[in-house]
Design a protein around this motif. Structure first.
Motif, PDB file in Angstrom:
ATOM      1  N   MET A 101       0.882  -1.191   0.000  1.00  0.00           N
ATOM      2  CA  MET A 101       0.000   0.000   0.000  1.00  0.00           C
ATOM      3  C   MET A 101       0.913   1.233   0.000  1.00  0.00           C
ATOM      4  SD  MET A 101      -2.756   0.969   2.979  1.00  0.00           S
ATOM      5  CE  MET A 101      -1.635   1.415   4.298  1.00  0.00           C
ATOM      6  N   GLY A 118      -2.829   1.269  16.389  1.00  0.00           N
ATOM      7  CA  GLY A 118      -2.241   0.053  16.948  1.00  0.00           C
ATOM      8  C   GLY A 118      -1.733   0.288  18.364  1.00  0.00           C
ATOM      9  N   PHE A 119      -1.521   1.551  18.721  1.00  0.00           N
ATOM     10  CA  PHE A 119      -1.112   1.885  20.088  1.00  0.00           C
ATOM     11  C   PHE A 119      -2.117   1.303  21.086  1.00  0.00           C
ATOM     12  CE2 PHE A 119      -0.606   4.425  23.884  1.00  0.00           C
ATOM     13  CZ  PHE A 119       0.770   4.567  23.963  1.00  0.00           C
ATOM     14  N   TYR A 144       0.726   6.592  27.853  1.00  0.00           N
ATOM     15  CA  TYR A 144      -0.082   5.431  28.261  1.00  0.00           C
ATOM     16  C   TYR A 144      -1.223   5.785  29.210  1.00  0.00           C
ATOM     17  CZ  TYR A 144       3.534   2.576  26.141  1.00  0.00           C
ATOM     18  OH  TYR A 144       4.388   1.990  25.241  1.00  0.00           O
ATOM     19  N   HIS A 314      12.519  -0.896  24.647  1.00  0.00           N
ATOM     20  CA  HIS A 314      11.560  -1.920  25.073  1.00  0.00           C
ATOM     21  C   HIS A 314      12.067  -3.342  24.852  1.00  0.00           C
ATOM     22  CE1 HIS A 314       7.879   0.992  24.945  1.00  0.00           C
ATOM     23  NE2 HIS A 314       8.859   1.407  25.713  1.00  0.00           N
TER      24      HIS A 314
HETATM   25  C1  HEM Z   1      -0.055   1.767   7.398  1.00  0.00           C
HETATM   26  C2  HEM Z   1       0.360   1.022   8.367  1.00  0.00           C
HETATM   27  C3  HEM Z   1       0.610   1.507   9.736  1.00  0.00           C
HETATM   28  C4  HEM Z   1       0.880   2.768  10.176  1.00  0.00           C
HETATM   29  C5  HEM Z   1       1.016   4.050   9.366  1.00  0.00           C
HETATM   30  C6  HEM Z   1       1.025   2.685  11.612  1.00  0.00           C
HETATM   31  C7  HEM Z   1       1.301   3.770  12.410  1.00  0.00           C
HETATM   32  C8  HEM Z   1       1.541   3.700  13.765  1.00  0.00           C
HETATM   33  C9  HEM Z   1       1.911   4.814  14.583  1.00  0.00           C
HETATM   34  C10 HEM Z   1       2.149   6.222  14.096  1.00  0.00           C
HETATM   35  C11 HEM Z   1       2.034   4.370  15.844  1.00  0.00           C
HETATM   36  C12 HEM Z   1       2.367   5.187  17.085  1.00  0.00           C
HETATM   37  C13 HEM Z   1       1.110   5.438  17.855  1.00  0.00           C
HETATM   38  C14 HEM Z   1       0.245   6.509  17.223  1.00  0.00           C
HETATM   39  O1  HEM Z   1       0.456   7.681  17.490  1.00  0.00           O
HETATM   40  O2  HEM Z   1      -0.663   6.136  16.450  1.00  0.00           O
HETATM   41  C15 HEM Z   1       1.735   2.959  15.832  1.00  0.00           C
HETATM   42  C16 HEM Z   1       1.783   2.128  16.929  1.00  0.00           C
HETATM   43  C17 HEM Z   1       1.534   0.791  16.881  1.00  0.00           C
HETATM   44  N1  HEM Z   1       1.104   0.070  15.786  1.00  0.00           N
HETATM   45 FE1  HEM Z   1       1.013   0.720  13.904  1.00  0.00          FE
HETATM   46  N2  HEM Z   1       0.873   1.388  12.009  1.00  0.00           N
HETATM   47  C18 HEM Z   1       0.614   0.646  10.897  1.00  0.00           C
HETATM   48  C19 HEM Z   1       0.365  -0.726  10.872  1.00  0.00           C
HETATM   49  C20 HEM Z   1       0.321  -1.540  11.967  1.00  0.00           C
HETATM   50  C21 HEM Z   1       0.023  -2.940  11.955  1.00  0.00           C
HETATM   51  C22 HEM Z   1      -0.288  -3.810  10.728  1.00  0.00           C
HETATM   52  C23 HEM Z   1       0.036  -3.369  13.237  1.00  0.00           C
HETATM   53  C24 HEM Z   1      -0.266  -4.753  13.673  1.00  0.00           C
HETATM   54  C25 HEM Z   1      -0.983  -5.010  14.714  1.00  0.00           C
HETATM   55  C26 HEM Z   1       0.363  -2.237  14.058  1.00  0.00           C
HETATM   56  C27 HEM Z   1       0.493  -2.265  15.429  1.00  0.00           C
HETATM   57  C28 HEM Z   1       0.935  -1.222  16.187  1.00  0.00           C
HETATM   58  C29 HEM Z   1       1.266  -1.344  17.595  1.00  0.00           C
HETATM   59  C30 HEM Z   1       1.217  -2.614  18.433  1.00  0.00           C
HETATM   60  C31 HEM Z   1       1.656  -0.090  18.020  1.00  0.00           C
HETATM   61  C32 HEM Z   1       2.177   0.272  19.403  1.00  0.00           C
HETATM   62  C33 HEM Z   1       3.693   0.194  19.353  1.00  0.00           C
HETATM   63  C34 HEM Z   1       4.362   0.582  20.656  1.00  0.00           C
HETATM   64  O3  HEM Z   1       3.834   1.437  21.385  1.00  0.00           O
HETATM   65  O4  HEM Z   1       5.442   0.036  20.931  1.00  0.00           O
HETATM   66  N3  HEM Z   1       0.545  -1.145  13.260  1.00  0.00           N
HETATM   67  N4  HEM Z   1       1.429   2.568  14.563  1.00  0.00           N
END
Ligand code: HEM
Length: 348
Positions: A101, A118-119, A144, A314
């Protein structure tokens, strides 16, 4: 006669296949990458569920108390941890499916997600907590707080706190390491330290080992000796006390002895899980940078900057992995007393 069990009923397939509800389109003609985005997240969450299931099983094995290092229990624990490693390898590869994508494709629907992110994946937080990552160790703890928009709900936060408060895998592994009986007096009574008297309550093995370690250090590494004392005899490392650090080093040094095969495999799987999880963090961070550059996340964190911070901070089993700092060459290892080698061979 009861009706034959039908495949889709058995796995509740209708429920799963009817659980994709894109916000940006309702008919196939208007479809975009939101479908992929949803399905990839769901697949991740299913695998997270399986990881939690395996983790709880391993924790229960250790919670039951005395675990024989060559028992079925130990090999089951190692097998489950290796399975978790395989799942992590698989979900790391899945990042590239979502990376088909483009960032413009993502913008078609990104704003409709706000403030979901995903946060807010409770299962991801549970995995971290059950492994042993504590809130105090987390990067940007303020994110958090459940009162922050884009964070976990109060109920989900409570569940994660509870998991953190139960015996984590790390705590259970520490207790198991601390119980290692290999320095009991009965095995060592006929041995004298090669390199001088025992220092205080420091076991003769460690007096010899410290000397061998000292000789192995290059000139610009002499500070490591003080660290050795600190880690193995004074403070421990991180939240791992000295006795557990000593046992981890001892197992790593003598892993060729039959009784240490499984314990070594166990420690190795823990380092592997930490490494694979940080590989995931790295791949996710790189994908995020490609997708949204330096924009804030939908969950309201600083986005890529936040994710990069978690990457260096982490870890659950960093101390166990870093035992390698204190290894010496095989041939320089102190000889073990016969009473002990007999005890740890398979003639028990
Ligand atoms: C286009 C794809 C994706 C983008 C742009 C994206 C973006 C982000 C961003 C910016 C964060 C930081 C928290 C926030 O401010 O939103 C985040 C956290 C996270 N995302 Fe994604 N994400 C994507 C795909 C995924 C996928 C496929 C998963 C699978 C479950 C995922 C799981 C997580 C998790 C677990 C966190 C927390 C990480 C942590 O705090 O250590 N994300 N994501």
């Amino acid at each position: 006669m009861p009706a034959d069990l039908y495949y889709s009923d058995y796995i509740d397939l209708d429920k799963i296949l009817n659980s994709q509800h894109p916000k940006s389109f309702s008919s196939l003609e208007d479809g975009n990458d939101e479908m992929l985005f949803i399905i990839v997240h769901q697949v991740y969450e299913l695998w997270f569920k399986q990881i939690i299931f395996e983790l709880d099983l391993v924790r229960r094995i250790f919670i039951r108390g005395r675990i024989n290092d060559n028992s079925d229990d130990m090999s089951r624990a190692v097998n489950k941890l290796k399975r978790i490693g395989k799942i992590l390898e698989l979900i790391n590869q899945q990042v590239s499916v979502l990376e088909t994508m483009t960032s413009l494709d993502f913008l078609e629907f990104r704003n409709l997600l706000l403030p979901a992110s995903g946060f807010q994946s409770k299962q991801f937080r549970l995995i971290e907590a059950k492994l042993g990552l504590k809130m105090g160790q987390r990067y940007k703890r303020e994110y958090y707080k459940h009162t922050r928009r884009g964070s976990l709900t109060e109920i989900d936060s409570r569940e994660v706190d509870q998991a953190e408060g139960e015996s984590t895998l790390k705590e259970l592994i520490i207790e198991w390491l601390e119980r290692m009986p290999f320095f009991d007096k009965e095995y060592w009574k006929d041995t004298k330290p090669k390199s001088g008297p025992e220092a205080g309550d420091r076991h003769k093995f460690w007096v010899d080992y410290r000397n061998a370690y000292e000789t192995s250090l290059s000139k610009n590494e002499t500070g490591r000796l003080m660290e050795f004392d600190k880690v193995f005899f004074e403070e421990g490392r991180g939240d791992v006390p000295p006795a557990a650090m000593r046992a981890a080093l001892f197992i790593t040094l003598y892993r060729n002895l039959p009784i240490f095969h499984m314990p070594f495999e166990l420690l190795n799987s823990l380092s592997e899980i930490d490494e694979l999880l940080s590989n995931w963090r790295y791949r996710h961070f790189m994908m995020v940078r490609r997708m949204i550059g330096l924009r804030v996340g939908t969950g309201g964190t600083s986005g890529a900057g936040y994710l990069e911070g978690t990457l260096s901070q982490h870890y659950a089993f960093r101390e166990i992995t870093e035992v390698a700092t204190f290894l010496i060459e095989r041939s320089k290892r102190p000889m073990l007393p016969t009473a002990l080698t007999e005890k740890v061979s398979f003639n028990l």
